[in-house]
Design a protein around this motif. Structure first.
Motif, PDB file in Angstrom:
ATOM      1  N   ASN A 244     -14.654 -11.616  23.767  1.00  0.00           N
ATOM      2  CA  ASN A 244     -15.294 -11.406  25.068  1.00  0.00           C
ATOM      3  C   ASN A 244     -15.969 -10.040  25.060  1.00  0.00           C
ATOM      4  O   ASN A 244     -15.316  -9.000  25.163  1.00  0.00           O
ATOM      5  N   ASP A 245     -17.288 -10.052  24.947  1.00  0.00           N
ATOM      6  CA  ASP A 245     -18.052  -8.807  24.876  1.00  0.00           C
ATOM      7  C   ASP A 245     -18.479  -8.281  26.247  1.00  0.00           C
ATOM      8  O   ASP A 245     -19.295  -7.355  26.324  1.00  0.00           O
ATOM      9  N   LEU A 246     -17.953  -8.849  27.309  1.00  0.00           N
ATOM     10  CA  LEU A 246     -18.232  -8.347  28.645  1.00  0.00           C
ATOM     11  C   LEU A 246     -17.869  -6.871  28.737  1.00  0.00           C
ATOM     12  O   LEU A 246     -16.773  -6.461  28.347  1.00  0.00           O
ATOM     13  N   ARG A 247     -18.782  -6.077  29.246  1.00  0.00           N
ATOM     14  CA  ARG A 247     -18.494  -4.650  29.432  1.00  0.00           C
ATOM     15  C   ARG A 247     -17.842  -4.457  30.805  1.00  0.00           C
ATOM     16  O   ARG A 247     -18.346  -4.939  31.819  1.00  0.00           O
ATOM     17  N   LEU A 248     -16.735  -3.766  30.811  1.00  0.00           N
ATOM     18  CA  LEU A 248     -15.989  -3.549  32.037  1.00  0.00           C
ATOM     19  C   LEU A 248     -16.765  -2.646  32.989  1.00  0.00           C
ATOM     20  O   LEU A 248     -17.482  -1.740  32.557  1.00  0.00           O
ATOM     21  N   GLU A 249     -16.603  -2.910  34.283  1.00  0.00           N
ATOM     22  CA  GLU A 249     -17.275  -2.130  35.315  1.00  0.00           C
ATOM     23  C   GLU A 249     -16.266  -1.710  36.370  1.00  0.00           C
ATOM     24  O   GLU A 249     -15.229  -2.368  36.562  1.00  0.00           O
ATOM     25  N   PRO A 250     -16.538  -0.619  37.090  1.00  0.00           N
ATOM     26  CA  PRO A 250     -15.644  -0.214  38.171  1.00  0.00           C
ATOM     27  C   PRO A 250     -15.422  -1.360  39.168  1.00  0.00           C
ATOM     28  O   PRO A 250     -16.348  -2.086  39.508  1.00  0.00           O
ATOM     29  N   GLY A 251     -14.184  -1.517  39.583  1.00  0.00           N
ATOM     30  CA  GLY A 251     -13.831  -2.586  40.509  1.00  0.00           C
ATOM     31  C   GLY A 251     -13.254  -3.815  39.838  1.00  0.00           C
ATOM     32  O   GLY A 251     -12.682  -4.675  40.523  1.00  0.00           O
ATOM     33  N   MET A 252     -13.397  -3.949  38.540  1.00  0.00           N
ATOM     34  CA  MET A 252     -12.789  -5.086  37.855  1.00  0.00           C
ATOM     35  C   MET A 252     -11.281  -4.871  37.775  1.00  0.00           C
ATOM     36  O   MET A 252     -10.809  -3.792  37.422  1.00  0.00           O
ATOM     37  N   ALA A 253     -10.530  -5.914  38.108  1.00  0.00           N
ATOM     38  CA  ALA A 253      -9.067  -5.851  38.133  1.00  0.00           C
ATOM     39  C   ALA A 253      -8.514  -6.944  37.228  1.00  0.00           C
ATOM     40  O   ALA A 253      -8.967  -8.088  37.271  1.00  0.00           O
ATOM     41  N   PHE A 254      -7.524  -6.588  36.433  1.00  0.00           N
ATOM     42  CA  PHE A 254      -6.962  -7.560  35.493  1.00  0.00           C
ATOM     43  C   PHE A 254      -5.598  -7.096  35.011  1.00  0.00           C
ATOM     44  O   PHE A 254      -5.192  -5.938  35.204  1.00  0.00           O
ATOM     45  N   SER A 255      -4.876  -8.024  34.392  1.00  0.00           N
ATOM     46  CA  SER A 255      -3.571  -7.694  33.818  1.00  0.00           C
ATOM     47  C   SER A 255      -3.738  -7.138  32.417  1.00  0.00           C
ATOM     48  O   SER A 255      -4.716  -7.422  31.719  1.00  0.00           O
ATOM     49  N   VAL A 256      -2.775  -6.325  32.017  1.00  0.00           N
ATOM     50  CA  VAL A 256      -2.627  -5.899  30.622  1.00  0.00           C
ATOM     51  C   VAL A 256      -1.203  -6.267  30.247  1.00  0.00           C
ATOM     52  O   VAL A 256      -0.249  -5.642  30.723  1.00  0.00           O
ATOM     53  N   GLU A 257      -1.042  -7.303  29.415  1.00  0.00           N
ATOM     54  CA  GLU A 257       0.284  -7.898  29.226  1.00  0.00           C
ATOM     55  C   GLU A 257       0.551  -8.379  27.796  1.00  0.00           C
ATOM     56  O   GLU A 257       0.780  -9.578  27.568  1.00  0.00           O
ATOM     57  N   PRO A 258       0.557  -7.479  26.839  1.00  0.00           N
ATOM     58  CA  PRO A 258       0.926  -7.910  25.493  1.00  0.00           C
ATOM     59  C   PRO A 258       2.380  -8.380  25.437  1.00  0.00           C
ATOM     60  O   PRO A 258       3.209  -7.974  26.257  1.00  0.00           O
ATOM     61  N   GLY A 259       2.661  -9.247  24.494  1.00  0.00           N
ATOM     62  CA  GLY A 259       4.023  -9.736  24.322  1.00  0.00           C
ATOM     63  C   GLY A 259       4.335  -9.975  22.859  1.00  0.00           C
ATOM     64  O   GLY A 259       3.428 -10.132  22.039  1.00  0.00           O
ATOM     65  N   ILE A 260       5.603  -9.992  22.558  1.00  0.00           N
ATOM     66  CA  ILE A 260       6.088 -10.336  21.221  1.00  0.00           C
ATOM     67  C   ILE A 260       7.135 -11.428  21.410  1.00  0.00           C
ATOM     68  O   ILE A 260       8.127 -11.232  22.122  1.00  0.00           O
ATOM     69  N   TYR A 261       6.911 -12.592  20.776  1.00  0.00           N
ATOM     70  CA  TYR A 261       7.748 -13.766  21.001  1.00  0.00           C
ATOM     71  C   TYR A 261       8.252 -14.298  19.658  1.00  0.00           C
ATOM     72  O   TYR A 261       7.465 -14.774  18.846  1.00  0.00           O
ATOM     73  N   GLN A 262       9.537 -14.237  19.459  1.00  0.00           N
ATOM     74  CA  GLN A 262      10.145 -14.681  18.207  1.00  0.00           C
ATOM     75  C   GLN A 262      10.905 -15.981  18.464  1.00  0.00           C
ATOM     76  O   GLN A 262      12.003 -15.953  19.027  1.00  0.00           O
ATOM     77  N   PRO A 263      10.329 -17.108  18.073  1.00  0.00           N
ATOM     78  CA  PRO A 263      10.912 -18.410  18.399  1.00  0.00           C
ATOM     79  C   PRO A 263      12.369 -18.527  17.965  1.00  0.00           C
ATOM     80  O   PRO A 263      12.755 -18.119  16.858  1.00  0.00           O
ATOM     81  N   GLY A 264      13.173 -19.084  18.881  1.00  0.00           N
ATOM     82  CA  GLY A 264      14.582 -19.292  18.599  1.00  0.00           C
ATOM     83  C   GLY A 264      15.433 -18.058  18.757  1.00  0.00           C
ATOM     84  O   GLY A 264      16.675 -18.149  18.662  1.00  0.00           O
ATOM     85  N   ARG A 265      14.800 -16.904  19.032  1.00  0.00           N
ATOM     86  CA  ARG A 265      15.571 -15.667  19.133  1.00  0.00           C
ATOM     87  C   ARG A 265      15.415 -15.044  20.515  1.00  0.00           C
ATOM     88  O   ARG A 265      16.251 -15.203  21.379  1.00  0.00           O
ATOM     89  N   TRP A 266      14.307 -14.373  20.754  1.00  0.00           N
ATOM     90  CA  TRP A 266      14.073 -13.719  22.040  1.00  0.00           C
ATOM     91  C   TRP A 266      12.613 -13.315  22.121  1.00  0.00           C
ATOM     92  O   TRP A 266      11.892 -13.340  21.116  1.00  0.00           O
ATOM     93  N   GLY A 267      12.188 -12.953  23.317  1.00  0.00           N
ATOM     94  CA  GLY A 267      10.818 -12.489  23.517  1.00  0.00           C
ATOM     95  C   GLY A 267      10.790 -11.325  24.476  1.00  0.00           C
ATOM     96  O   GLY A 267      11.790 -10.999  25.135  1.00  0.00           O
ATOM     97  N   ALA A 268       9.623 -10.683  24.569  1.00  0.00           N
ATOM     98  CA  ALA A 268       9.458  -9.550  25.480  1.00  0.00           C
ATOM     99  C   ALA A 268       7.995  -9.443  25.876  1.00  0.00           C
ATOM    100  O   ALA A 268       7.101  -9.745  25.079  1.00  0.00           O
ATOM    101  N   ARG A 269       7.761  -9.003  27.098  1.00  0.00           N
ATOM    102  CA  ARG A 269       6.400  -8.794  27.587  1.00  0.00           C
ATOM    103  C   ARG A 269       6.424  -7.653  28.597  1.00  0.00           C
ATOM    104  O   ARG A 269       7.394  -7.498  29.353  1.00  0.00           O
ATOM    105  N   ILE A 270       5.354  -6.871  28.618  1.00  0.00           N
ATOM    106  CA  ILE A 270       5.153  -5.819  29.622  1.00  0.00           C
ATOM    107  C   ILE A 270       3.800  -6.097  30.263  1.00  0.00           C
ATOM    108  O   ILE A 270       2.790  -6.196  29.571  1.00  0.00           O
ATOM    109  N   GLU A 271       3.790  -6.193  31.598  1.00  0.00           N
ATOM    110  CA  GLU A 271       2.543  -6.530  32.282  1.00  0.00           C
ATOM    111  C   GLU A 271       2.342  -5.657  33.512  1.00  0.00           C
ATOM    112  O   GLU A 271       3.205  -5.573  34.386  1.00  0.00           O
ATOM    113  N   ASP A 272       1.180  -5.035  33.571  1.00  0.00           N
ATOM    114  CA  ASP A 272       0.711  -4.312  34.751  1.00  0.00           C
ATOM    115  C   ASP A 272      -0.644  -4.858  35.163  1.00  0.00           C
ATOM    116  O   ASP A 272      -1.421  -5.323  34.313  1.00  0.00           O
ATOM    117  N   ILE A 273      -0.956  -4.747  36.445  1.00  0.00           N
ATOM    118  CA  ILE A 273      -2.309  -4.975  36.928  1.00  0.00           C
ATOM    119  C   ILE A 273      -3.019  -3.632  36.973  1.00  0.00           C
ATOM    120  O   ILE A 273      -2.478  -2.650  37.492  1.00  0.00           O
TER     121      ILE A 273
END
Length: 380
Positions: A328-357
């Motif tokens: 997505n080559d869209l250039r960000l502009e003032p007023g754009m709002a979105f989440s930032v939420e990377p995660g690491i998911y290990q099947p059968g074990r556990w997962g984690a995510r941190i998300e802010d708007i």
């Protein structure tokens, strides 16, 4: 009888400006008219979302200087009583059972060459409109309206900030409910009640992913009994009365994590989320923000376990433009709002995510969620 929910709407001047911009955007896109179904697009334009039923309701927005018209069943008109149609310059056109509402729309449009319908308009209405509009080309209104909705004004940002603070207050209380011996569903029910108590109209989603369930990003809740040592992903959100949504994820441990690699792995996730937020700013491509998070995770050897985009836009919908992802080559502009939420998911074990708007500002970024990002280790 189905009724619309009456909730706060923007001021009339703001709504008029949105309608004017929509008419101009339609003209710029060589589209003769927008046909807006009930939902978030309708709420954005007239302050009322309404409901989509088997009877046609649509806002007809001609390109250029034409007069918009709200075409709806007479029996549904009371649900739109709070819409300031006169002040907005919107004509109210009602119909009754036995009339052909699609022909009503076609007659207003004359012989359009191209019309754009809401992305979420049901097929029942889309196909019926196609029949009466003859050779007119039908396209989606989403690409036109998203250019308006992506850039939030000050009132919209204030509403998103209010929603973020409300959901932060819920996360601050998760330790009251997340305990060994309780099921995910029981914890989720308590969280749902708190979301409503903290000022949301309802909980749109409540994810309580404990242990191996945390490795499924959209898990929801289940009857799994939470155990001491579990890592638990809690992703929650919903709309406030103004219609704008919260969405925030934090990861918890019920007592000391049983897996020895949790602390080291979680530290990678913290660095990735921090790097992605730091990358946000006007002129930055959406893909660059995604890359900031993805490179940090891949560089630590966890690339295969980050299985979704870094973020999504948020506003009247929980998921809307812009999407923060590779390509997505869209250039960000003032007023754009979105989440930032990377995660690491290990099947059968556990997962984690941190998300802010976050919101793009004139010179950088504002994080609307302010809860600490570290793994929250609860007494158990």
């Amino acid at each position: 009888m189905r009724r619309s929910v009456h909730t706060p709407a923007p001021d009339v001047a703001s709504l008029r400006a949105r309608l004017d911009r929509a008419r101009g955007a339609a003209a710029k896109a060589d589209t003769d008219a927008l046909l807006i179904a009930p939902g978030s697009d309708l709420r954005y334009l007239i302050g009322q979302a309404g409901g989509s039923f088997e009877r046609l309701t649509t806002l007809v927005v001609p390109a250029g200087d034409g007069t918009p018209a709200l075409v709806l069943p007479k029996l549904e008109a009371p649900g739109y009583a709070d819409v300031p149609t006169d002040e907005l310059g919107v004509e109210l056109v009602t119909w009754v059972d036995g009339d052909d509402p699609y022909r009503v729309v076609a007659d207003r449009l004359g012989g359009p060459g191209r019309v754009a319908v809401s992305d979420t308009m049901v097929a029942l209405h889309v196909l019926a409109l196609r029949d009466v509009l003859g050779a007119a080309e039908q396209t989606l209104a989403g690409p036109i309206l998203r250019e308006l909705r992506m850039r939030k004004d000050a009132a919209e940002i204030a509403a998103l900030r209010k929603a973020a603070r409300a959901i932060d207050r819920v996360h601050a209380r998760v330790g009251e409910w997340l305990r060994p011996g309780r099921t995910e569903a029981e914890v989720g029910a308590d969280i749902t009640a708190a979301i409503e108590a903290e000022g949301h109209t309802h909980a749109d989603f409540v994810i309580v992913g404990s242990g191996p369930n945390g490795a499924s990003p959209h898990h929801d809740v289940s009857d799994r009994v939470i155990e001491r040592g579990d890592v638990v992903v809690v992703d929650i959100g919903g709309p406030i009365p103004e219609g704008y949504n919260s969405d925030c994820t934090r990861t918890y441990a019920v007592g000391a994590p049983r897996d020895a690699d949790v602390a080291e792995t979680y530290a990678v996730l913290e660095r990735a989320q921090r790097a992605a937020v730091a990358a946000v700013g006007p002129g930055v491509r959406a893909a660059e923000v995604d890359a900031a998070a993805r490179d940090a995770i891949a560089g630590a050897g966890f690339g295969e376990y980050f299985i979704h985009r870094t973020g999504h836009g948020i506003g009247l919908d929980v998921h809307e433009e812009p999407y923060i992802m590779g390509g997505n080559d869209l250039r960000l502009e003032p007023g754009m709002a979105f989440s930032v939420e990377p995660g690491i998911y290990q099947p059968g074990r556990w997962g984690a995510r941190i998300e802010d708007i976050v919101v793009v500002t004139e010179d950088g970024v504002e994080s609307l969620n302010t809860r600490p990002h570290g793994l929250v280790v609860l007494d158990a």
